[in-house]
Design a protein around this motif. Structure first.
Motif, PDB file in Angstrom:
ATOM      1  N   THR A   1      37.477  51.995  48.707  1.00  0.00           N
ATOM      2  CA  THR A   1      37.189  50.648  49.194  1.00  0.00           C
ATOM      3  C   THR A   1      35.707  50.369  49.016  1.00  0.00           C
ATOM      4  O   THR A   1      34.863  51.120  49.531  1.00  0.00           O
ATOM      5  CB  THR A   1      37.563  50.493  50.674  1.00  0.00           C
ATOM      6  OG1 THR A   1      38.957  50.752  50.842  1.00  0.00           O
ATOM      7  CG2 THR A   1      37.265  49.082  51.166  1.00  0.00           C
ATOM      8  N   GLU A   2      35.379  49.314  48.272  1.00  0.00           N
ATOM      9  CA  GLU A   2      33.982  48.910  48.074  1.00  0.00           C
ATOM     10  C   GLU A   2      33.780  47.522  48.664  1.00  0.00           C
ATOM     11  O   GLU A   2      34.521  46.585  48.352  1.00  0.00           O
ATOM     12  CB  GLU A   2      33.635  48.892  46.588  1.00  0.00           C
ATOM     13  CG  GLU A   2      32.152  48.855  46.288  1.00  0.00           C
ATOM     14  CD  GLU A   2      31.579  47.440  46.145  1.00  0.00           C
ATOM     15  OE1 GLU A   2      30.352  47.291  46.171  1.00  0.00           O
ATOM     16  OE2 GLU A   2      32.393  46.498  46.014  1.00  0.00           O
ATOM     17  N   THR A   3      32.817  47.413  49.572  1.00  0.00           N
ATOM     18  CA  THR A   3      32.500  46.139  50.221  1.00  0.00           C
ATOM     19  C   THR A   3      31.136  45.670  49.744  1.00  0.00           C
ATOM     20  O   THR A   3      30.159  46.431  49.804  1.00  0.00           O
ATOM     21  CB  THR A   3      32.503  46.289  51.749  1.00  0.00           C
ATOM     22  OG1 THR A   3      33.775  46.796  52.174  1.00  0.00           O
ATOM     23  CG2 THR A   3      32.248  44.954  52.421  1.00  0.00           C
ATOM     24  N   ALA A   4      31.079  44.423  49.282  1.00  0.00           N
ATOM     25  CA  ALA A   4      29.846  43.875  48.725  1.00  0.00           C
ATOM     26  C   ALA A   4      29.489  42.571  49.416  1.00  0.00           C
ATOM     27  O   ALA A   4      30.335  41.670  49.527  1.00  0.00           O
ATOM     28  CB  ALA A   4      29.995  43.645  47.221  1.00  0.00           C
TER      29      ALA A   4
ATOM     30  N   ASN B   1      32.777  40.290  49.352  1.00  0.00           N
ATOM     31  CA  ASN B   1      33.884  40.689  48.482  1.00  0.00           C
ATOM     32  C   ASN B   1      34.287  42.120  48.810  1.00  0.00           C
ATOM     33  O   ASN B   1      33.446  42.982  49.033  1.00  0.00           O
ATOM     34  CB  ASN B   1      33.481  40.586  47.008  1.00  0.00           C
ATOM     35  CG  ASN B   1      34.601  41.022  46.078  1.00  0.00           C
ATOM     36  OD1 ASN B   1      34.655  42.177  45.666  1.00  0.00           O
ATOM     37  ND2 ASN B   1      35.490  40.111  45.743  1.00  0.00           N
ATOM     38  N   GLU B   2      35.603  42.361  48.832  1.00  0.00           N
ATOM     39  CA  GLU B   2      36.119  43.694  49.110  1.00  0.00           C
ATOM     40  C   GLU B   2      37.119  44.073  48.033  1.00  0.00           C
ATOM     41  O   GLU B   2      38.061  43.334  47.751  1.00  0.00           O
ATOM     42  CB  GLU B   2      36.770  43.747  50.489  1.00  0.00           C
ATOM     43  CG  GLU B   2      37.181  45.151  50.912  1.00  0.00           C
ATOM     44  CD  GLU B   2      37.698  45.202  52.335  1.00  0.00           C
ATOM     45  OE1 GLU B   2      37.202  46.020  53.124  1.00  0.00           O
ATOM     46  OE2 GLU B   2      38.607  44.414  52.652  1.00  0.00           O
ATOM     47  N   THR B   3      36.906  45.227  47.433  1.00  0.00           N
ATOM     48  CA  THR B   3      37.803  45.760  46.410  1.00  0.00           C
ATOM     49  C   THR B   3      38.404  47.057  46.910  1.00  0.00           C
ATOM     50  O   THR B   3      37.681  47.945  47.373  1.00  0.00           O
ATOM     51  CB  THR B   3      37.056  46.013  45.094  1.00  0.00           C
ATOM     52  OG1 THR B   3      36.451  44.793  44.640  1.00  0.00           O
ATOM     53  CG2 THR B   3      37.992  46.533  44.022  1.00  0.00           C
ATOM     54  N   ARG B   4      39.728  47.177  46.811  1.00  0.00           N
ATOM     55  CA  ARG B   4      40.427  48.368  47.262  1.00  0.00           C
ATOM     56  C   ARG B   4      41.304  48.891  46.126  1.00  0.00           C
ATOM     57  O   ARG B   4      41.927  48.114  45.413  1.00  0.00           O
ATOM     58  CB  ARG B   4      41.323  48.081  48.469  1.00  0.00           C
ATOM     59  CG  ARG B   4      40.614  47.460  49.659  1.00  0.00           C
ATOM     60  CD  ARG B   4      41.635  47.049  50.691  1.00  0.00           C
ATOM     61  NE  ARG B   4      41.054  46.316  51.814  1.00  0.00           N
ATOM     62  CZ  ARG B   4      41.749  45.584  52.665  1.00  0.00           C
ATOM     63  NH1 ARG B   4      43.066  45.485  52.530  1.00  0.00           N
ATOM     64  NH2 ARG B   4      41.152  44.957  53.646  1.00  0.00           N
TER      65      ARG B   4
ATOM     66  N   LEU C   1      45.838  47.814  43.291  1.00  0.00           N
ATOM     67  CA  LEU C   1      44.485  47.261  43.203  1.00  0.00           C
ATOM     68  C   LEU C   1      44.433  45.949  43.973  1.00  0.00           C
ATOM     69  O   LEU C   1      45.257  45.058  43.739  1.00  0.00           O
ATOM     70  CB  LEU C   1      44.103  47.027  41.746  1.00  0.00           C
ATOM     71  CG  LEU C   1      42.717  46.400  41.501  1.00  0.00           C
ATOM     72  CD1 LEU C   1      41.605  47.328  41.992  1.00  0.00           C
ATOM     73  CD2 LEU C   1      42.527  46.074  40.023  1.00  0.00           C
ATOM     74  N   GLN C   2      43.477  45.851  44.899  1.00  0.00           N
ATOM     75  CA  GLN C   2      43.289  44.640  45.692  1.00  0.00           C
ATOM     76  C   GLN C   2      41.846  44.157  45.536  1.00  0.00           C
ATOM     77  O   GLN C   2      40.918  44.966  45.468  1.00  0.00           O
ATOM     78  CB  GLN C   2      43.567  44.891  47.176  1.00  0.00           C
ATOM     79  CG  GLN C   2      44.903  45.492  47.499  1.00  0.00           C
ATOM     80  CD  GLN C   2      45.041  45.844  48.970  1.00  0.00           C
ATOM     81  OE1 GLN C   2      44.233  45.425  49.803  1.00  0.00           O
ATOM     82  NE2 GLN C   2      46.060  46.624  49.311  1.00  0.00           N
TER      83      GLN C   2
END
Length: 980
Positions: free
Chosen positions: A365-368, A376-379, A423-424
């Motif tokens: 999980t990457e939170t930007a 923005n959050e990518t999981r 992928l989210q």
């Protein structure tokens, strides 16, 4: 059947184009943003702290800190704000001189002191009632001591969370998400930071309704070393006997584990790791009626069989601050389990199968923080699983319906290997009074399944008398013989995509309107225009703030919510797998009722003479038609609509009451139907299997079982509840559910049962009550601190009316190959030989023309009531450095909603022992399941031809799920946990 890749790609492009268009349409506005990081006195970040900013007009915004202790509140009107922070175990923080200017502001560095016992603080998990979309009062949030009261056993933990969520909306049951992902392992209790139940049910981000949804958030690493070691033990000496076991069977459960967290790079990276090992020696109870080998007289067979289970799980988590605006969380989970199954109930010892599984799971999980108003959050998740089954299938199986199942196991050596990925990407953008959220999710699975299911063949008899006559050689033959063969391996590849956009618009301080749109698509079916609009509102009459935590402005006392949403379900890969395996090009499957073939089979008191069993090759030589499974060309994704209204009322002394009413309707529900069954009026059951008996739509083919989307589901539900924190350490919640749900299918992929109608050509009598839904249910729970005894007591009470079950004749009079025919209501035409008098009515097991067939799920089983209790005491020792200098609490928050008692990072709950915050603590607890030892019987047997008709042959588990084990009707577990 596969959808052309070009069609699926067009759906994916549509979703991505929708998101791109929305993101570029979001105009920028010069608003202020408040951001910062919250830590404790030792530099450790504080996760899940509630941050509130209230302006001079009383308009407030709330948020919670993330895994790095960071928070961001965007879209603030420039000016002076009062900032307040509350976190369990820490002193209350307030700063009335925070200046917010247009654009980007310097981050706030906030340090919270430890809350000493003499200065206890009771904090609201959700500050009073308010109009924010995620603050619906029927949601339940568990933290701290509430989580401590949950069971340590993973199966029991899953059961109590499902029971806490209550009945979900729709036929698919509730869902459990861990850190935003579905389908991963359930973490050990000690690794859970927070549990949220039924929050924001109409959110466009969700592909399913939020009713019955459980979100679990795991613990992050800390900036100083902390950890715990725990063990749980149970033995049959503490348990009461299972009423279906002839004796109090041997039982023992042993659970031990640990977790440890700490820094990797100071103030930059941290870790959290957990481990758990469970060994359980339980029993499954066989309750059957068999033939005595000597006299062939019906004889009851009751035996408790030792069924050992082993479970190991290990999971490290790594939290890393890439820079000021980007954080990364990585987690790996390993799970391995094994158990002996396939026996119990009607299944005899010879049916035993050894099961084993192994799972590897990776989550990123990457939170930007992209700018002052956008996050923005990518999981990403990848799971690799392998499951194996091993049994002795050297002899054919013998099934005497609802009497016993013997012979060989259903499998020899089978395995299933899955590779899943997900992928989210979700973005939140704040612009004035609008909070825009949009994103997409893409999932895929590749599955290899090697299965020799029923390669040994199975003979089916409808009654014990029929089987005895066959053993005696009196000319009786089985009602059916099924066998599979050929290629045991099949592969499936399947994908689905979902995209959404949602705008939360604060029309006025006390009025919130949310508009959303979601799009769904998947491969392997032809269903593409799956647009799902969502709209919901919240109105607080007389209130002037959306959620003032500490009384700023006019705190709402009454909130009305309502909304409408559309949802789509998925056709899962198991249905696709069956159609590939039995579509005519893979395995061969035969369903035989021809007397010319079955008359040659020789049955003995100990089984069947193997040399007389027809083989797949012989049946193919006889030109016996195969039984096929197909997916309809026009199969559509089930479409559901939900309309709901909810009222919430804040009462004095922290009482909050609520009521929710909703209607959930689903069209295009999946079912299976024999589309090549014998035409009505052409089949004579007295001439079963004879050539020329019956005509099919295609006489060159045999049975064709087709997945189609022709079912319907309708659910009316009323839920009422109450929440309260009477005093520190004393909280309570109660939920009551009632309603009515009807459907014309109970389809479950991979099984026959409820998927098939009784008559493939007449669905008019299929609409009936839903088997999983009880008319009324009550859940009561809470936490009680007993200061004088320094105990914490957590009861969980569940009660419901009986669940519905299907009443069948146990025969196949229409020749469709499924033994689910229902009787008719008895009338003057019913001869005595066909009459069955029961407590549910009088039935005719051989319906005549003009008689009324009884509805599906006509019977209702016994009710359920269980009291589960957790009792614990915490001993604290060792001074915590710096605790004496902790800032005192200056305020006690007011308001309602679910509230929690402050507990320290290593100490006990106030009022429950420990003598203030300590460096170390030891918690001893006892968990009692079904404390009153009430026998809760499962739904009765519904086969009118069975000697067990109307009887329950197993008990229900202490949390409402099925529990056929012999470990005990009442179970007691003792646990110890050392925190440091």
């Amino acid at each position: 059947m596969r959808v052309p890749p070009s069609i699926f790609r067009r759906g994916l492009c549509f979703a991505l184009l929708l998101l791109f268009t929305v993101s570029n349409a979001s105009a920028q506005q010069r608003a202020g943003t408040l951001r910062g990081q919250i830590k404790d006195e030792f530099g450790g970040v504080i996760v899940g702290a509630t941050v509130n900013a209230t302006d001079a007009n009383g308009l407030a915004k709330n948020t919670t800190t993330d895994a790095e202790g960071n928070f961001t509140l965007g879209g603030l009107v420039p000016g002076k704000y009062v900032v307040r922070v509350v976190a369990p175990g820490f002193a209350f923080y307030e700063n009335a001189e925070v200046e917010v200017s247009a654009g980007r502001n310097e981050p706030q560095a906030i340090v919270l002191g430890v809350a000493l016992e003499k200065e206890e603080v009771t904090v609201a998990a959700e500050a009073g009632i308010n109009t924010t979309s995620e603050s619906n009062a029927d949601a339940i949030v568990l933290r701290g001591k509430d989580i401590e009261a949950l069971p340590d056993d993973p199966d029991d933990l899953a059961a109590v969370l499902s029971a806490l969520a209550g009945p979900s909306a729709g036929p698919n049951g509730g869902q459990i998400y861990v850190d935003g992902f579905e389908g991963g392992r359930l973490p050990p209790k000690a690794s859970i930071r927070e549990v949220r139940v039924s929050q924001n049910p109409l959110n466009a981000e969700n592909d399913r309704p939020g009713f019955g949804r459980v979100d679990i958030l795991t613990r992050p690493g800390m900036d100083r070393f902390r950890g715990s070691v725990n063990t749980t033990f149970a033995d049959e000496a503490f348990n009461s006997r299972n009423p279906f076991s002839p004796t109090r069977a041997d039982y023992q459960s042993r659970i031990y584990g640990f977790n440890l967290s700490g820094p990797v790079v100071a103030k930059k990276a941290s870790f959290f790791v957990d481990f758990q090992r469970r060994g359980e020696d339980d029993n499954d109870v066989i309750t059957a009626t068999v033939l005595d080998p000597t006299s062939l007289a019906p004889t009851g067979f009751n035996l408790a069989v030792l069924t050992p289970r082993r479970f190991t799980t290990f999971s490290p988590r790594f939290d890393y601050a890439i820079n000021q605006n980007h954080t990364l969380v990585a987690r790996y989970s390993y799970t391995r389990s094994s158990n002996l199954g396939g026996i119990g109930g009607f299944s005899l010892l010879s049916r035993a199968v050894e099961f084993s599984s192994m799972d590897h799971n990776i989550q990123l999980t990457e939170t930007a923080v992209l700018n002052a108003t956008t996050i923005n959050e990518t999981r990403f998740q990848y799971t690799r699983s392998r499951r194996e089954q091993t049994g002795d299938n050297s002899t054919p199986g013998i099934q005497v319906l609802d009497s016993f199942t013997g012979g060989g196991a259903s499998v020899g050596l089978s395995f299933n290997s899955e590779n899943r990925w997900e992928l989210q990407n979700y973005t939140t953008h704040t612009r004035g009074t609008h909070t825009l959220r949009f994103g997409a999710r893409l999932r895929g699975v590749k599955l290899t399944d090697f299965a020799d299911n029923n390669f040994n063949g199975t003979f089916t008899f409808t009654s014990l008398d029929q089987y005895r006559a066959a053993v005696q050689g009196g000319g009786a033959i089985p009602s059916q013989f099924t066998i599979s063969g050929g290629e045991p391996e099949a592969r499936v590849s399947q994908y689905d995509v979902g995209g959404f956009v949602q705008d939360e618009w604060k029309i006025r301080p006390n009025v919130l309107l949310t508009l959303g749109l979601r799009y769904e698509n998947q491969s392997n079916i032809s269903s593409h225009l799956n647009l799902a609009p969502r709209i919901f509102f919240a109105w607080a009459p007389g209130g002037s703030t959306t959620g003032s935590m500490m009384g700023g402005g006019n705190q709402p006392k009454f909130v009305i919510r309502g909304g409408f949403g559309m949802f789509y379900d998925r056709f899962n890969e198991n249905g696709t797998l069956q159609s590939i395996r039995f579509g005519g090009d893979g395995q061969q499957r035969f369903i035989v009722s021809d007397p010319a073939i079955l008359n040659r089979v020789v049955f003995t008191p100990t089984g069947v003479l193997a040399s007389t069993v027809p083989t797949v090759g012989e049946l193919a030589t006889f030109l016996q038609p195969q039984a096929l499974t197909r997916v309809a060309d026009d199969l559509q994704a089930p479409r559901s609509t939900i309309a709901a209204v909810q009222v919430e009322r804040q009462l004095p002394k922290n009482w909050t009451i609520f009521g929710v009413f909703f209607n959930f309707r689903t069209q295009r529900v999946f079912r299976q139907r024999n589309i090549n069954a014998f035409l009505p009026g052409t089949y004579d059951p007295a001439r079963r299997g004879e050539p020329g008996n019956g005509a099919r739509p295609d006489n060159t083919q045999g049975d064709i079982y087709q997945y189609e989307s022709t079912g319907s589901f309708n659910d009316y539900r009323l839920q009422m509840g109450v929440r309260n924190q009477l005093r520190p350490g004393f909280s309570v919640f109660a939920n009551f559910n009632t309603g009515r749900a009807t459907s014309d299918t109970d389809c479950v992929f991979g099984g026959f049962g409820g998927c098939f109608p009784a008559d493939s050509y007449d669905l008019s009598s299929e609409n009936g009550r839903v088997s999983f839904f009880a008319r009324r249910q009550v859940f009561v729970g809470g936490n009680i601190a007993v200061p004088k005894l320094k105990l914490s007591i957590s009861p969980f009470i569940t009660a419901r009316t009986g669940q519905f079950f299907n009443i069948i004749t146990g025969s196949d009079r229409n020749g469709d190959g499924i033994f689910n025919d229902r009787p008719a209501f008895a009338d003057a035409q019913t001869p005595a030989a066909d009459l069955r008098v029961t407590e549910w009515g009088n039935f005719d097991i051989r319906p005549k023309s003009g008689q009324t067939i009884i509805p599906r799920n006509y019977g209702e089983g016994p009710g359920f009531f269980a009291v589960n209790l957790s009792i614990s005491r915490t001993f604290g020792f060792g001074n915590l450095p710096g605790a004496a200098a902790a800032a005192p609490s200056s305020s006690t928050p007011q308001g309602g909603g679910p509230v929690r008692t402050a507990g320290g990072p290593g100490g006990g709950a106030p009022g429950a022992g420990g003598g203030g915050e300590k460096r170390y603590s030891l918690t001893l607890s006892v968990n009692i399941q079904n404390a009153l030892n009430r026998v809760n019987f499962a739904t009765p047997n519904g086969n009118l031809s069975s000697p067990f008709f109307g009887e329950s042959t197993r008990i229900v588990g202490s949390f409402g799920g099925f529990g056929g084990t012999a470990g005990g009707n009442r179970k007691i577990q003792a646990s110890a946990r050392f925190n440091f």
